[in-house]
Scaffold this active site. Structure first.
Site, PDB file in Angstrom:
ATOM      1  N   PRO A   2     -12.363 -14.256  24.366  1.00 39.80           N
ATOM      2  CA  PRO A   2     -13.187 -13.712  23.470  1.00 39.80           C
ATOM      3  C   PRO A   2     -12.764 -12.277  23.102  1.00 39.80           C
ATOM      4  CG  PRO A   2     -14.721 -14.178  25.690  1.00 39.80           C
ATOM      5  CD  PRO A   2     -12.977 -14.291  25.889  1.00 39.80           C
ATOM      6  N   LYS A  61     -15.669  -4.945  26.547  1.00 42.76           N
ATOM      7  CA  LYS A  61     -16.004  -6.643  26.709  1.00 42.76           C
ATOM      8  C   LYS A  61     -16.968  -6.593  27.807  1.00 42.76           C
ATOM      9  CE  LYS A  61     -11.990  -8.295  24.915  1.00 42.76           C
ATOM     10  NZ  LYS A  61     -10.697  -9.097  24.894  1.00 42.76           N
TER      11      LYS A  61
END
Ligand SMILES: [Zn+2]
Length: 298
Positions: A2, A61
């Protein structure tokens, strides 16, 4: 893996679907997924059950859900290479996901499932600490608190508390080239190769432009270019739904549709028509237009 806009899409989904819910139970199916939680599954469960998620925050993240009523600790999630957070309204319907690692039962009868095929991601309950700069810890929460594991992470370009002028000064002080500076996680977090190349094309700055030679205006253009590419990816990431899950893992179709230079070596630059060049730099490839993004003559 991601990228930052996908993680922000997950944060947004958690904000809409999980904030305000309380944890009714915890089921750890794979202890490796809570390996960073000191105290193991029983301690994790004890610190979560009965607590309410009061916000959904993100820095780089790292995602975290502060726990009420005090809000001085949080459920921390890192998706690693393949992690997903799935909100399920009715867990009795259908089968479980085959890579389900941790399930949180929520007080509304739904679940928050941590699914991870490769198990590089993890969940933990961690204490929050005051931010060094006194600003909010990350996107999504006004509290000037950040989980210790994320405290050393530089703010990212989607963080509302980012000091852009300070970042511009730090960027121009680095004795390096602009592409390397964009990927330097101590300056700003979460800019990968794709966003760097696409942002530099927008800014019309060569990847190997020396950072001390950037004008203030060029430095702003570079940061604005990378930010704009991320925001577009965010808009296109959206949140998908299916019969069983609210999938808050933003699967962005952005990279398939909107890349101008990244992976487009030899194709025509949409601005000037010159062939896009691919060069190898720091063991990574860079893609740029040699006409729109000239190196400054020294
Ligand atoms: Zn061009």
């Amino acid at each position: 893996m991601p990228e930052l806009p996908e993680v922000e899409t997950v944060r947004d989904g958690l904000e809409r679907h999980v904030v305000g819910r309380r944890v009714a139970g915890v089921e750890v199916r794979r202890p490796a997924s809570i390996r960073r939680h000191l105290g193991g599954a029983a301690d994790l469960t004890g610190r979560l059950v009965g607590r309410e998620f009061t916000a959904a925050a993100r820095r780089g993240k790292f995602l975290w859900l502060p726990l009420g009523p005090d809000g001085d600790d949080a459920l921390l999630a890192h998706l690693g290479m393949s992690g997903q957070l799935l909100v399920r309204a009715d867990p009795s319907e259908g089968g479980d996901h085959r890579h389900l690692r941790v399930r949180l039962f929520l007080d509304d009868g739904g679940t928050l499932d941590f699914v991870d095929q490769r198990t590089f991601g993890h969940l933990a309950v961690v204490d929050l600490e005051p931010t060094v700069d006194g600003r909010p810890g990350g996107a999504g929460s006004p509290a000037a608190l950040v989980p210790s594991p994320a405290a050393h992470i530089a703010r990212d370009l989607l963080d509302p508390a980012l000091d852009r002028d300070a970042l511009t000064r730090a960027l121009r002080r680095k004795r390096t080239v602009v592409k390397r500076a964009l990927l330097d996680q101590t300056l700003m977090s979460g800019v990968g190769n794709i966003y760097a190349d696409e942002g530099l094309w927008r800014a019309q700055v060569h990847p190997e432009h020396p950072t001390p030679d950037l004008s203030v205006e060029q430095a702003h253009r570079v940061l604005d270019g990378v930010t704009a590419v991320m925001r577009e990816a965010l808009r296109q990431g959206g949140t998908s739904f299916d019969a069983l899950y609210v999938n808050v893992n933003g699967a962005s179709g952005y990279f398939d549709r909107s890349l101008v230079v990244y992976g487009q070596g030899g194709r025509a630059c949409p601005r000037c028509g010159a062939p896009v060049v691919r060069s190898t730099f720091m063991n990574r490839s860079s893609h740029f237009c040699p006409v729109c993004q000239p190196l400054p003559s020294s």
